[in-house]
Motif scaffolding. Structure first.
Motif, PDB file in Angstrom:
ATOM      1  N   TYR A   1     -39.077 -55.013  -4.167  1.00 10.29           N
ATOM      2  CA  TYR A   1     -38.822 -56.636  -4.256  1.00 10.29           C
ATOM      3  C   TYR A   1     -39.762 -57.351  -3.416  1.00 10.29           C
ATOM      4  CZ  TYR A   1     -35.959 -60.771  -3.813  1.00 10.29           C
ATOM      5  OH  TYR A   1     -35.922 -62.225  -3.792  1.00 10.29           O
ATOM      6  N   THR A   2     -41.062 -57.195  -4.309  1.00  6.27           N
ATOM      7  CA  THR A   2     -42.120 -57.843  -3.671  1.00  6.27           C
ATOM      8  C   THR A   2     -42.661 -58.762  -4.485  1.00  6.27           C
ATOM      9  OG1 THR A   2     -43.450 -56.153  -4.332  1.00  6.27           O
ATOM     10  CG2 THR A   2     -42.581 -55.902  -2.137  1.00  6.27           C
TER      11      THR A   2
ATOM     12  N   ASN B   1     -29.173 -53.862  -6.189  1.00  2.00           N
ATOM     13  CA  ASN B   1     -27.886 -52.836  -6.304  1.00  2.00           C
ATOM     14  C   ASN B   1     -27.090 -52.725  -4.861  1.00  2.00           C
ATOM     15  OD1 ASN B   1     -26.157 -51.195  -7.619  1.00  2.00           O
ATOM     16  ND2 ASN B   1     -27.305 -49.220  -7.218  1.00  2.00           N
ATOM     17  N   THR B   2     -27.152 -54.008  -4.069  1.00  2.00           N
ATOM     18  CA  THR B   2     -26.581 -53.959  -2.797  1.00  2.00           C
ATOM     19  C   THR B   2     -24.970 -54.727  -3.211  1.00  2.00           C
ATOM     20  OG1 THR B   2     -27.177 -56.322  -2.729  1.00  2.00           O
ATOM     21  CG2 THR B   2     -28.514 -54.517  -1.623  1.00  2.00           C
ATOM     22  N   ASP B   3     -24.779 -55.202  -4.434  1.00  3.67           N
ATOM     23  CA  ASP B   3     -23.651 -55.658  -4.922  1.00  3.67           C
ATOM     24  C   ASP B   3     -23.095 -54.855  -6.028  1.00  3.67           C
ATOM     25  OD1 ASP B   3     -21.593 -57.070  -5.606  1.00  3.67           O
ATOM     26  OD2 ASP B   3     -22.359 -58.880  -6.411  1.00  3.67           O
TER      27      ASP B   3
ATOM     28  N   LEU C   1     -25.647 -56.949 -13.797  1.00  2.00           N
ATOM     29  CA  LEU C   1     -25.958 -55.581 -14.433  1.00  2.00           C
ATOM     30  C   LEU C   1     -25.240 -54.579 -14.068  1.00  2.00           C
ATOM     31  CD1 LEU C   1     -28.303 -54.050 -16.151  1.00  2.00           C
ATOM     32  CD2 LEU C   1     -29.406 -53.708 -13.879  1.00  2.00           C
ATOM     33  N   ASN C   2     -24.578 -54.442 -12.867  1.00  5.18           N
ATOM     34  CA  ASN C   2     -23.681 -53.439 -12.880  1.00  5.18           C
ATOM     35  C   ASN C   2     -22.313 -53.554 -13.629  1.00  5.18           C
ATOM     36  OD1 ASN C   2     -25.124 -51.997 -11.004  1.00  5.18           O
ATOM     37  ND2 ASN C   2     -24.193 -52.685  -9.148  1.00  5.18           N
TER      38      ASN C   2
ATOM     39  N   LEU D   1     -23.015 -45.069 -12.698  1.00  5.58           N
ATOM     40  CA  LEU D   1     -23.690 -46.205 -12.567  1.00  5.58           C
ATOM     41  C   LEU D   1     -25.326 -45.945 -12.162  1.00  5.58           C
ATOM     42  CD1 LEU D   1     -23.590 -49.155 -12.503  1.00  5.58           C
ATOM     43  CD2 LEU D   1     -22.851 -49.114 -10.338  1.00  5.58           C
ATOM     44  N   SER D   2     -25.448 -45.072 -11.332  1.00  3.30           N
ATOM     45  CA  SER D   2     -26.831 -44.910 -10.919  1.00  3.30           C
ATOM     46  C   SER D   2     -27.689 -44.221 -12.003  1.00  3.30           C
ATOM     47  CB  SER D   2     -26.901 -43.957  -9.725  1.00  3.30           C
ATOM     48  OG  SER D   2     -28.213 -43.409  -9.232  1.00  3.30           O
TER      49      SER D   2
END
Length: 659
Positions: A96-97, A379-381, A386-387, A434-435
């Protein structure tokens, strides 16, 4: 186009190419090397008509171009996000840059191409035609010669409109001048100077055509030479006036008086108004027959950028009203949300879902029209967009409850094998799957990087309309004209041929018809010439829309929502329709609209990736500094991708969340 007409067209193009490439002038313009008016007259073909036809077939002018379209899809997609590159929105694809799209266009890529085109191929036939016309005594100028030179002034204005939109200042040659051919050097002019000139040229051209009368013999000759509109003067007038409208809207932030003037002058004038009113030439009409199997410009680009074809949440859900149905399930004590489906099946029939969902896009392997977002998904939520899309594919599969099931199958011959820990423990399976699916979709493992397969984990662009080889590159279309009229009415620049909601509604109807026809009329397959790529799934190639849905019902529903919006909301909705209609086929028009609307809307109307800098303009080829020091001194102060162009009315760039 029939084969005999196609063949004669290629002969003409070859003739012009063979006589135009042998000798170069110091000013970089090509010399036809003796292809003179006398020679043309003896052969029964006007030399000016030959230059006219040659102009219509210039690369990336009115037709596609492999390199330019490739970089529009790849790097233009990172600027405008007309389609989703999931690998740029997830941790599986990268960090995330903030990335700089300025240096992302490839060597000699789209970043420089329009500047180079307008100063070489796009202007060359126009200048040679102008020189022949200027050197012909007025008494010997034919009615057709005057027609061709008038239309070439239009094409010149269109070329400069595209160039100045991207760079602001470009070398400009006055209408009526043969430029460097007569020792007159082009002057660097910017949008403030160029736009009034080309708007005036368009008006003069329409005035000339409105009183033009051709004899049957002249009309037959024009029909043969005009590969754009087949000799139809009315279509040329529609095109010219629609270009006038485009230009007037482009400068509306800085010269609203000129915009209002043009709207007033267009009263009673013909404009693009039908779904098949499009200014463009199909790839199949201009690419040599021996290259036609695999070198078609637009489609080759699409084939090679398969990972960039994912459907966006913005279009499917936010614009076309394809709403997901949400379910939830408790797994290991945690409530997990998922998308169990969406409303397209009923909505397409009852008019609550945009028909273009079924015309432009293809569902995922399970039949759902669910796309992806441009917002970052780290993928923190666990219940991110997307999840929820991916979880819906397996959440009710027996693999989560049956210890004997160790393989998750999806798509065509695609599967995911559980690891040892998940095989032994049901509680570990949801997280593992999921991963695994996130990794697959981010890395293109689901479709192996090919657009048109039947294993895609999220919805993507269809193959039938984009790979219809009769597709004319849409440089301008009636939908844009209708949307420009809608915006003009909303913002008080002038009301023409109806209210804003009428134009907004009609734009949707025309776009639906256009995309249905592109999809439904595609007759190509893996065995035709040209042939669809062998990597594409037969089911996707052969699956036409189930029916042509009632666009009028949906458009009226959309117009009623439009009625209830504020002015800024209406302008945003108009932009959304423009970007949806052109999507990946035409990057330039939505990009220009987005830049000029930032001031009015107070934000960027496009759905921008968080990880890419916004780009305010294209920068110039570095070779200019050495080749033209005087010109470089003029343009170098503004050679900055962070500096807004004149027509935006801004001096400060728009920044996304990471800038």
């Amino acid at each position: 186009m029939k084969y005999n007409k196609l063949k004669s067209f290629f002969v003409l193009t070859l003739l012009l190419s063979s006589v135009a490439c042998k000798k170069k002038l110091e000013d970089l313009y090509q010399n036809p090397d003796g292809y003179s008016k006398d020679m043309a007259d003896k052969s029964g073909v006007s030399v000016i008509s030959g230059f006219f036809t040659s102009q219509l077939t210039q690369g990336f002018f009115l037709s596609g171009d492999y390199g330019s379209v490739y970089h529009q899809v790849r790097s233009g997609g990172r600027t405008m996000a007309s389609a989703i590159q999931i690998y740029n929105t997830t941790t599986e694809g990268g960090a995330y840059t903030l990335h700089d799209v300025e240096h992302d266009w490839g060597t000699g890529g789209f970043n420089e191409s329009i500047f180079n085109f307008v100063n070489t191929q796009w202007i060359t036939p126009i200048l040679w035609a102008q020189r022949e016309y200027n050197n012909t005594p007025q008494a010997k100028r034919t009615n057709l010669d005057s027609l061709y030179i008038t239309l070439m002034h239009v094409l010149k204005g269109y070329a400069y409109q595209r160039a100045t939109d991207m760079y602001d200042k470009v070398p400009y040659i006055e209408t009526g001048s043969a430029g460097g051919l007569d020792g007159v050097k082009a002057k660097y002019l910017g949008q403030a100077d160029i736009y009034p000139k080309i708007i005036s040229d368009f008006k003069a051209a329409d005035d000339a055509l409105s009183t033009l009368t051709l004899t049957p013999t002249q009309q037959a000759a024009f029909n043969q030479q005009d590969v754009l509109f087949g000799g139809n003067i009315l279509k040329w007038r529609k095109y010219i006036n629609s270009l006038r409208l485009r230009c007037a809207m482009n400068v509306s932030e800085v010269t609203p008086t000129l915009t209002r003037q043009v709207l007033t002058e267009l009263q009673g004038k013909p404009l693009m108004s039908d779904y098949n009113d499009v200014a463009g030439v199909a790839d199949i009409a201009v690419i040599a027959l021996n290259r036609i199997c695999n070198e078609l410009g637009i489609t080759r680009s699409f084939r090679e950028r398969g990972l960039d074809f994912r459907a966006g949440k913005k279009f499917l859900q936010d614009v076309m009203n394809c709403q997901p149905t949400v379910g939830s399930k408790v797994v290991n004590g945690q409530t997990l949300s998922y998308f169990s489906g969406e409303n397209s099946a009923a909505g397409l029939v009852d008019g609550t879902v945009d028909p273009r969902v079924a015309y432009i896009f293809a569902p995922d392997w399970s039949g759902r029209y669910l796309g992806a977002d441009t917002k970052w998904d780290g993928n923190t939520d666990p219940n991110s967009y997307l999840n929820k899309v991916l979880r819906g594919l397996y959440i009710n599969d027996p693999i989560l409850t049956d210890i004997s099931k160790t393989t998750f199958n999806y798509g065509v011959n695609k599967s995911i094998q559980l690891d040892a820990a998940s095989k032994a423990d049901l509680s570990k399976r949801e997280a593992f799957l999921l991963s695994a699916l996130r990794s697959a979709v981010a890395n293109g493992d689901d479709n192996d990087g090919n657009v048109g397969t039947a294993s895609n984990l999220v919805a993507e662009y269809n193959v039938r309309p984009e790979f219809n080889f009769a597709l004319k590159y849409p440089t301008i279309h009636a939908v844009e004209t209708e949307l420009s009229l809608a915006e003009a009415a909303v913002r008080g620049f002038g009301q023409l041929n109806g209210a804003a909601r009428d134009h907004y509604k009609n734009a949707i109807i025309l776009s639906c018809k256009y995309w249905y026809d592109l999809n439904n009329s595609n007759q190509y397959s893996k065995t035709t010439l040209p042939a669809m790529p062998t990597t594409m799934d037969d089911a996707r190639i052969n699956a036409k829309p189930a029916m042509e849905y009632n666009a009028s019902v949906y458009a009226e529903n959309a117009a009623q929502k439009f009625d209830a919006m504020s002015s800024t909301q209406k302008v945003q909705a108009i932009f959304n329709q423009l970007q949806l209609h052109y999507n990946m086929l035409n990057f330039e028009v939505p990009y220009t609209a987005a830049r000029r609307l930032i001031k009015y809307l107070g934000t960027n109307p496009a759905s921008i990736y968080e990880t890419f800098k916004w780009k305010e303009r294209m920068t110039y080829p570095s070779s200019i500094q050495a080749a033209d020091p005087e010109g470089w001194s003029i343009i170098s102060p503004s050679n900055n991708p962070d500096l807004p162009v004149w027509f935006t009315g801004r001096t400060t760039k728009w920044k996304n969340v990471l800038e």
